[in-house]
Design an enzyme around this catalytic site. Structure first.
Site, PDB file in Angstrom:
ATOM      1  N   GLY A   1      -4.541  -5.753   1.809  1.00  0.00           N
ATOM      2  CA  GLY A   1      -4.142  -5.320   3.150  1.00  0.00           C
ATOM      3  C   GLY A   1      -5.064  -4.278   3.754  1.00  0.00           C
TER       4      GLY A   1
ATOM      5  N   ASN B   1       1.410 -15.419   0.510  1.00  0.00           N
ATOM      6  CA  ASN B   1       2.479 -14.446   0.260  1.00  0.00           C
ATOM      7  C   ASN B   1       2.818 -13.757   1.578  1.00  0.00           C
ATOM      8  OD1 ASN B   1       4.133 -12.399  -0.581  1.00  0.00           O
ATOM      9  ND2 ASN B   1       2.599 -11.347  -1.824  1.00  0.00           N
TER      10      ASN B   1
ATOM     11  N   SER C   1      -7.314  -9.161   0.933  1.00  0.00           N
ATOM     12  CA  SER C   1      -8.073  -9.302   2.185  1.00  0.00           C
ATOM     13  C   SER C   1      -8.865 -10.607   2.282  1.00  0.00           C
ATOM     14  CB  SER C   1      -8.996  -8.086   2.397  1.00  0.00           C
ATOM     15  OG  SER C   1      -8.216  -6.918   2.560  1.00  0.00           O
TER      16      SER C   1
ATOM     17  N   GLU D   1       2.708  -4.549  -5.347  1.00  0.00           N
ATOM     18  CA  GLU D   1       3.685  -3.804  -4.542  1.00  0.00           C
ATOM     19  C   GLU D   1       4.992  -3.627  -5.312  1.00  0.00           C
ATOM     20  OE1 GLU D   1       3.185  -6.365  -1.177  1.00  0.00           O
ATOM     21  OE2 GLU D   1       1.203  -5.493  -0.903  1.00  0.00           O
TER      22      GLU D   1
ATOM     23  N   GLU E   1      -5.572  -9.334  -8.178  1.00  0.00           N
ATOM     24  CA  GLU E   1      -5.524  -8.663  -6.876  1.00  0.00           C
ATOM     25  C   GLU E   1      -5.859  -7.185  -7.054  1.00  0.00           C
ATOM     26  OE1 GLU E   1      -2.711 -11.263  -4.136  1.00  0.00           O
ATOM     27  OE2 GLU E   1      -1.780  -9.399  -4.753  1.00  0.00           O
TER      28      GLU E   1
ATOM     29  N   HIS F   1       3.622  -8.686  -8.581  1.00  0.00           N
ATOM     30  CA  HIS F   1       2.759  -8.244  -7.489  1.00  0.00           C
ATOM     31  C   HIS F   1       2.634  -6.716  -7.539  1.00  0.00           C
ATOM     32  CE1 HIS F   1       1.168  -7.415  -3.549  1.00  0.00           C
ATOM     33  NE2 HIS F   1       0.802  -8.684  -3.505  1.00  0.00           N
TER      34      HIS F   1
ATOM     35  N   LYS G   1       5.126 -11.709   2.110  1.00  0.00           N
ATOM     36  CA  LYS G   1       5.708 -10.384   1.868  1.00  0.00           C
ATOM     37  C   LYS G   1       6.978 -10.231   2.727  1.00  0.00           C
ATOM     38  CE  LYS G   1       1.192  -8.872   0.469  1.00  0.00           C
ATOM     39  NZ  LYS G   1       0.215  -7.824   0.279  1.00  0.00           N
TER      40      LYS G   1
END
Ligand code: G3P
Length: 248
Positions: free
Chosen positions: A171, A10, A211, A97, A165, A95, A12
């Site tokens: 991240g 991904n 990560s 985010e 996730e 996701h 992003k």
């Protein structure tokens, strides 16, 4: 049936035409494990050039999001039909985010997932808990609620890959321990067995994301219920190849 190992990348909202071309060239030149299915998700603007330049048979492209209407006055959105028209057969949905920053609800994500799979686009469907939820002991409950919203909409699970996730691991460099990841993956599989069917539980791939790097992927990949990864930052680096090849 053995579940085929799956690695998603991904990107992003990262990359430029030239940096993404470099990533694709790096993948094209690599010896990739033929038993691993890989899907990379560049920003929408770069889907077509990536698809055109990719030479590896085992690597496909995915959108990072898609809308649940065929066409019309939906400024800024892309349809499933447009993805297929462009030779794109995968999308990420849900996701964290998008769930947190863009306020997509469990129901919105479920509706978009239904629309995508029913119209022939496979979905990497993401779920996961926040740090507060984990610390409050609510991890499994949060994920069960996200899955329950999906179950209301989905009858055919064959085009869905689940990505677990944990938000606190995305991240941050703070990867879940193999035990933490395996525990949640096993509970997702148990949920599928109880709430959907034994067949779906056996066949659905459950990826870990958060990560993942070339350093921790081997260890995580040995867990019984970890069927692959959804990789963010490391998918932009040459080391992504090592993650794809972690089973070799
Ligand atoms: O979708 C992948 C992702 O959210 C994980 O990101 O950078 O922690 O690997 P990263």
């Amino acid at each position: 049936m053995a579940r085929k190992f799956f690695v998603g990348g991904n990107f992003k909202m990262n990359g430029t035409l030239s940096s993404i071309k470099e990533i694709v060239a790096n993948l094209n030149n690599a010896n990739l494990d033929p038993n691993v299915e890989t899907v990379i998700a560049p920003p929408a603007l770069y889907l077509l050039p990536v698809r055109e330049h990719l030479k590896q048979k085992t690597v496909e492209v995915a959108a990072q999001n898609v809308y649940d209407k065929p066409n019309g006055a939906f400024t800024g959105e892309i349809s499933v039909q447009q993805l297929k028209d462009s030779g794109v057969h995968w999308t990420i949905l849900g996701h964290s985010e998008r769930r947190t920053i863009l306020k997509e609800s469990d129901e919105t994500v479920a509706s978009k997932t239904k629309y995508a799979v029913e119209n022939g686009v496979s979905v990497i469907w993401c779920c996961g808990e926040s740090l507060e939820e984990r610390e409050a002991g609510k991890t499994l409950e949060v994920i069960a609620n996200q899955l329950a919203a999906l179950k209301k909409e989905i009858s055919d699970w064959s085009k869905i890959v689940i990505a677990y996730e944990p938000i606190w691991a995305i991240g941050t460099g703070k990867v879940a321990t193999t035990q933490q990841a395996q525990e949640v993956h096993a509970s997702i599989r148990a949920w599928l067995k109880k709430e959907v069917s034994e067949k779906v539980a056996e066949e659905t791939r459950i990826l870990y994301g958060g990560s993942v790097s070339e350093k921790n992927c081997k260890e995580l990949s040995k867990e019984a219920d970890i069927d692959g990864f959804l990789v963010g930052g490391a998918s932009l680096k040459p080391a992504f190849v090592e993650i794809i090849n972690c089973k070799l």
